[in-house]
Design a protein around this motif. Structure first.
Motif, PDB file in Angstrom:
ATOM      1  N   ALA A  97      38.781  41.893  48.314  1.00 42.90           N
ATOM      2  CA  ALA A  97      39.821  42.245  47.349  1.00 42.90           C
ATOM      3  C   ALA A  97      39.219  43.135  46.262  1.00 42.90           C
ATOM      4  O   ALA A  97      37.997  43.241  46.139  1.00 42.90           O
ATOM      5  N   ASP A  98      40.058  43.754  45.477  1.00 43.52           N
ATOM      6  CA  ASP A  98      39.559  44.556  44.361  1.00 43.52           C
ATOM      7  C   ASP A  98      39.187  43.655  43.178  1.00 43.52           C
ATOM      8  O   ASP A  98      38.129  43.822  42.583  1.00 43.52           O
ATOM      9  N   PHE A  99      40.076  42.692  42.861  1.00 42.15           N
ATOM     10  CA  PHE A  99      39.826  41.806  41.723  1.00 42.15           C
ATOM     11  C   PHE A  99      40.367  40.407  41.994  1.00 42.15           C
ATOM     12  O   PHE A  99      41.338  40.244  42.729  1.00 42.15           O
ATOM     13  N   ARG A 100      39.737  39.421  41.364  1.00 43.17           N
ATOM     14  CA  ARG A 100      40.267  38.061  41.279  1.00 43.17           C
ATOM     15  C   ARG A 100      40.393  37.786  39.793  1.00 43.17           C
ATOM     16  O   ARG A 100      39.392  37.809  39.067  1.00 43.17           O
ATOM     17  N   VAL A 101      41.612  37.548  39.336  1.00 38.81           N
ATOM     18  CA  VAL A 101      41.887  37.356  37.915  1.00 38.81           C
ATOM     19  C   VAL A 101      42.128  35.871  37.661  1.00 38.81           C
ATOM     20  O   VAL A 101      42.919  35.243  38.361  1.00 38.81           O
ATOM     21  N   ILE A 102      41.434  35.312  36.662  1.00 33.45           N
ATOM     22  CA  ILE A 102      41.550  33.887  36.333  1.00 33.45           C
ATOM     23  C   ILE A 102      42.315  33.752  35.010  1.00 33.45           C
ATOM     24  O   ILE A 102      41.930  34.346  33.999  1.00 33.45           O
ATOM     25  N   TYR A 103      43.399  32.962  35.061  1.00 35.51           N
ATOM     26  CA  TYR A 103      44.266  32.785  33.895  1.00 35.51           C
ATOM     27  C   TYR A 103      43.905  31.521  33.121  1.00 35.51           C
ATOM     28  O   TYR A 103      43.249  30.628  33.660  1.00 35.51           O
ATOM     29  N   PRO A 104      44.335  31.420  31.852  1.00 35.29           N
ATOM     30  CA  PRO A 104      43.987  30.262  31.013  1.00 35.29           C
ATOM     31  C   PRO A 104      44.435  28.913  31.594  1.00 35.29           C
ATOM     32  O   PRO A 104      43.807  27.895  31.339  1.00 35.29           O
ATOM     33  N   ASP A 105      45.506  28.897  32.390  1.00 36.77           N
ATOM     34  CA  ASP A 105      45.969  27.630  32.972  1.00 36.77           C
ATOM     35  C   ASP A 105      45.175  27.226  34.214  1.00 36.77           C
ATOM     36  O   ASP A 105      45.474  26.221  34.853  1.00 36.77           O
ATOM     37  N   GLY A 106      44.155  28.034  34.560  1.00 37.95           N
ATOM     38  CA  GLY A 106      43.295  27.700  35.696  1.00 37.95           C
ATOM     39  C   GLY A 106      43.698  28.363  37.003  1.00 37.95           C
ATOM     40  O   GLY A 106      42.957  28.301  37.980  1.00 37.95           O
ATOM     41  N   THR A 107      44.878  28.964  37.043  1.00 41.85           N
ATOM     42  CA  THR A 107      45.302  29.641  38.266  1.00 41.85           C
ATOM     43  C   THR A 107      44.566  30.967  38.403  1.00 41.85           C
ATOM     44  O   THR A 107      44.053  31.517  37.421  1.00 41.85           O
ATOM     45  N   ASP A 108      44.504  31.455  39.627  1.00 35.86           N
ATOM     46  CA  ASP A 108      43.894  32.762  39.837  1.00 35.86           C
ATOM     47  C   ASP A 108      44.817  33.622  40.682  1.00 35.86           C
ATOM     48  O   ASP A 108      45.733  33.119  41.324  1.00 35.86           O
ATOM     49  N   ARG A 109      44.565  34.907  40.635  1.00 37.80           N
ATOM     50  CA  ARG A 109      45.396  35.885  41.334  1.00 37.80           C
ATOM     51  C   ARG A 109      44.474  36.887  42.005  1.00 37.80           C
ATOM     52  O   ARG A 109      43.550  37.398  41.384  1.00 37.80           O
ATOM     53  N   GLU A 111      44.016  40.503  43.501  1.00 38.65           N
ATOM     54  CA  GLU A 111      44.663  41.807  43.315  1.00 38.65           C
ATOM     55  C   GLU A 111      44.044  42.866  44.209  1.00 38.65           C
ATOM     56  O   GLU A 111      42.829  42.937  44.373  1.00 38.65           O
ATOM     57  N   ASP A 112      44.904  43.691  44.773  1.00 38.93           N
ATOM     58  CA  ASP A 112      44.480  44.872  45.513  1.00 38.93           C
ATOM     59  C   ASP A 112      45.157  46.056  44.827  1.00 38.93           C
ATOM     60  O   ASP A 112      46.380  46.104  44.722  1.00 38.93           O
ATOM     61  N   VAL A 113      44.358  46.982  44.332  1.00 40.68           N
ATOM     62  CA  VAL A 113      44.868  48.100  43.549  1.00 40.68           C
ATOM     63  C   VAL A 113      45.199  49.278  44.464  1.00 40.68           C
ATOM     64  O   VAL A 113      44.403  49.649  45.323  1.00 40.68           O
ATOM     65  N   LYS A 114      46.378  49.826  44.266  1.00 43.10           N
ATOM     66  CA  LYS A 114      46.814  51.009  45.018  1.00 43.10           C
ATOM     67  C   LYS A 114      47.193  52.091  44.016  1.00 43.10           C
ATOM     68  O   LYS A 114      47.730  51.811  42.952  1.00 43.10           O
ATOM     69  N   GLY A 115      46.919  53.333  44.363  1.00 43.76           N
ATOM     70  CA  GLY A 115      47.241  54.450  43.483  1.00 43.76           C
ATOM     71  C   GLY A 115      48.672  54.908  43.608  1.00 43.76           C
ATOM     72  O   GLY A 115      49.202  55.565  42.736  1.00 43.76           O
ATOM     73  N   ALA A 116      49.317  54.567  44.720  1.00 36.36           N
ATOM     74  CA  ALA A 116      50.699  54.966  44.941  1.00 36.36           C
ATOM     75  C   ALA A 116      51.450  53.806  45.577  1.00 36.36           C
ATOM     76  O   ALA A 116      50.872  52.996  46.298  1.00 36.36           O
ATOM     77  N   LYS A 117      52.732  53.750  45.305  1.00 37.24           N
ATOM     78  CA  LYS A 117      53.557  52.677  45.850  1.00 37.24           C
ATOM     79  C   LYS A 117      53.619  52.797  47.376  1.00 37.24           C
ATOM     80  O   LYS A 117      53.717  53.883  47.919  1.00 37.24           O
ATOM     81  N   ASN A 118      53.564  51.659  48.032  1.00 33.45           N
ATOM     82  CA  ASN A 118      53.646  51.575  49.494  1.00 33.45           C
ATOM     83  C   ASN A 118      52.553  52.345  50.211  1.00 33.45           C
ATOM     84  O   ASN A 118      52.768  52.849  51.308  1.00 33.45           O
TER      85      ASN A 118
END
Length: 164
Positions: A97-109, A111-118
């Protein structure tokens, strides 16, 4: 010498001595840094790896499958437990993946970054489906980061002429 561009026409960018595959990824990295400083997120991880299928060995003669012992040499001759023939190594499949984001409530997300939609390749779509099946509690979020386009010098000159 020309800069190395990928087959997807994205130019590698370096920010904070970290090389990103595209400008969109570097923009998202900077956004995540700001979110972390503002305490909106706890933190983030670059390029997290997720195993989709482990490596294994397959006998070309009897098609027997056996586990690959991690750390053993890829070129090493490993013989089939069933017929004694030399086995072939089938490499592991990973999703990076491009990123794993960790939120204050302990959940994570994830993310895969794209420069254009679809703008998703068939390989990405396939890996996404396998990821969703293997990690049912996680989802890959597509983050579209539009890149601001610079005006070309010829275009600027034409615009200035029109204004006069």
């Amino acid at each position: 010498m020309m800069s190395a561009a990928s087959k997807y026409h994205n130019q590698p960018v370096t920010v904070d001595n970290i090389r990103f595959a595209s400008r969109s990824e570097s923009i998202r990295y900077q956004e995540l840094k700001v979110l972390q400083q503002a305490k909106k997120i706890l933190g983030f991880e670059l390029q997290p790896r997720y195993l989709l299928q482990p490596a294994f060995r397959k006998c070309p003669t009897c098609c027997h499958i056996q586990a690959h012992v991690p750390g053993s040499q890829k070129k090493q001759d490993i013989y089939c437990h069933e017929c004694g023939e030399r086995t072939r190594l089938i490499k592991a499949i990973e999703y990076v993946a491009d990123f794993r984001v960790i939120y204050p409530d302990g959940t994570d997300r994830i993310e895969d970054v794209k420069g254009a939609k679809n703008y998703q390749t068939d390989i990405f779509k396939l890996k996404q489906k396998i990821f969703e099946a293997r990690y049912p509690d996680k989802t890959i979020e597509i983050v579209v980061v539009p890149i601001p386009r610079k005006k070309r010098p010829a275009q600027k000159a034409m615009n200035e002429k029109r204004r006069k």
